[in-house]
Design an enzyme around this catalytic site. Sequence first.
Site, PDB file in Angstrom:
ATOM      1  N   HIS A  19     -14.285  18.347  10.477  1.00 17.70           N
ATOM      2  CA  HIS A  19     -15.316  17.327  10.702  1.00 17.70           C
ATOM      3  C   HIS A  19     -16.653  17.906  10.289  1.00 17.70           C
ATOM      4  CE1 HIS A  19     -18.053  14.573  12.870  1.00 17.70           C
ATOM      5  NE2 HIS A  19     -17.066  13.717  12.831  1.00 17.70           N
ATOM      6  N   GLU A  62      -9.677  11.521  14.005  1.00 19.79           N
ATOM      7  CA  GLU A  62      -8.859  10.550  13.264  1.00 19.79           C
ATOM      8  C   GLU A  62      -7.369  10.766  13.526  1.00 19.79           C
ATOM      9  OE1 GLU A  62     -11.636  11.816  11.378  1.00 19.79           O
ATOM     10  OE2 GLU A  62     -12.615   9.915  11.843  1.00 19.79           O
TER      11      GLU A  62
END
Lengths: 390, 390
Positions: free
Chosen positions: A269, A327
């Site tokens: 990320h 996710e």
Amino acid sequence: MSEIIPGLEGIVVSETRLSRVDGEAGRLTIGGFPIEELAPRAAYEEVLFLLCHDRLPSQAELAALRSDLRQRRVVPPVAIAAVQEAAERKLHPMDALRMGASLVSLNDSAPRDESRGANLSRGLSLVAAFPTLVATYWRALQGEQAVAPNPELDHAANYLYMLTGEAADAAAVRALETYLNTVIDHGLNASTFAARVIVSTRSDLTSAIVGAIGALKGPLHGGAPGPALDMVFEIQARSLRNTTDIKSEARAWAEQAIGRGDRLMGFGHRVYKVRDPRADVLNRAAADLFKNRDDRAIYEDARTVETEVLAALERAKPGRRIQTNVEFYTALVLHGIGLDTELFSPTFAIGRAGGWMAHVLEQIDEDRLIRPRAAYIGDFDREWVAMEGR
Amino acid sequence: MSEIIPGLEGIVVSETRLSRVDGEAGRLTIGGFPIEELAPRAAYEEVLFLLCHDRLPSQAELAALRSDLRQRRVVPPVAIAAVQEAAERKLHPMDALRMGASLVSLNDSAPRDESRGANLSRGLSLVAAFPTLVATYWRALQGEQAVAPNPELDHAANYLYMLTGEAADAAAVRALETYLNTVIDHGLNASTFAARVIVSTRSDLTSAIVGAIGALKGPLHGGAPGPALDMVFEIQARSLRNTTDIKSEARAWAEQAIGRGDRLMGFGHRVYKVRDPRADVLNRAAADLFKNRDDRAIYEDARTVETEVLAALERAKPGRRIQTNVEFYTALVLHGIGLDTELFSPTFAIGRAGGWMAHVLEQIDEDRLIRPRAAYIGDFDREWVAMEGR
């Protein structure tokens, strides 16, 4: 001319009391609560109230908010027609949501009132309308008639009901609620920033949120959890085909993908240097959701794949400590709830709607035009040449 | 935590070759041309081509662009229905345009294609659709049926035709063309920036321009030329009532307004320290437009009011050298073309559409997520309290 700051990285544009993303410490605060304290316990309407009022609602306040939202679930007929046509033409679900949300203005009883109260009302109308629009689009995509909102059900449960026409079980509703709470806000992400830029001209909340929907559509926003689970499905298929176990297939798959330099969906990320705290919340939500289910193999296989991918990443890039991102678990939770991959982005939008609304109200209070500059690199003093001379 | 930069003032976020606003020198460059060189000579389609290709089109290229735009003027039926319903419900024209523009996606032949070419095509569809949407809204507001686009007419002329059902005279078309060219781009204004933020997530051009429409609606954007002329009308009315001349009424009006501390619409600009170069271009356009007309009194009275207001401002705030801004002349030109005040903002959008499109394509090429930060000022570590305990 000042130096260019690409992407405005590191620039602080305003204050907020809505959320704080601490990427170094792996900590996310929403309305003063650590995400892991808030998301698994609260109803979505409670977090919405929290963001708008900076405290949790009383029982009466929560009931009033729920009743208000319930009455705002019915959208203008032309919005229904638009999202159904969008589905027939196979448009992206976020395009359908953008169209439908824009048309919610047709229900606006005081369209030229730009007061804070009128904008608050617009926000509630949009939050309430999103599930109606998404479910109507989705059912049209399946060739099915729309299901009317169910006034017996609260926000999250009604969304699942409108998708299928049947009330979902309590575990699925709780998992969805936890997901929506987890993604309701995340600092100045690009869609939230877009909304604030738009309303900073003293435009209205609907215009701002319609813009935010457009920004959330983009894959760089980080709202694309679909592919994370595709990887697990692919490894499952290989394992069946090759009659090998998931663990060794996952290991081989990860090493090949890393060797090819593929970007591994579901890992890493931009903001979080350590583990994304949302990942933990959603991992627990997924574990609870699948606990007593016959189809819990997908959950267990996903965890096996995760372990093998992380190990392969650590071998290939030692010390980088790349983590599973939100996710990956989002995909697990939403899949477990029964949502198709195509619904992942618009379901993210259903959650984020509350954050957009609160940020827009905050920006209205701040009342400061957001307008940076660009550095001109073109020519000067060109002279007009009439058509005959070109 | 870094310091907060309110409104991102002075921050440079990217490069552009589309336009340069030099507020100190009072100079505006569009696609390499001084605005006064370009705007009064070019057709709108030529400036659109210039922004997309960084040079003027050949005759064949211009013909091809015009033919392409002509074919994109027809919008989806649900977009017509939406803007007509918006008019029936007395929604703001920019809300109607936002809805209609969002629905243009329904004509998208490759809705999931996010290539530059697909986005270029979307931009042309929107540029072509704006006049259809605005004219259809406007006619519905008057209780009139929509007029079909006229394939004999180019972009600006067709817009006027669709508003009235009759071909406008050449002077009105030229004045409109000059206006649209003058406002086609203006650096990183708030709506253009909103469009770039949205597409910076790798979303699509339609999503970006729909967001930009929302931003342009806001009065802080500077897109509100209506009130500038209201002042002239009010002074005309007083002069009739009091049987005085315009000059003395204007002087008295200006002194009263300044004395009360009113903001004078049509004077002063955040960016331009000297005279806004667009004001000169539009002043000349207005002079040309009214030259041989019976109703040129409004032009002459407006110039008288302008002189008196500037003189009163100079007396009240000596040395501040406040100038007439672009809104004042915009109002004169658009009024002279025959447009109602209600059409001023959407006509601005019809012009700005070309700049939005070009900026979005530039941002697609830059491919950098725009994502600043906010400073969190809320609480930390709040603890969950169950409903019974609140």
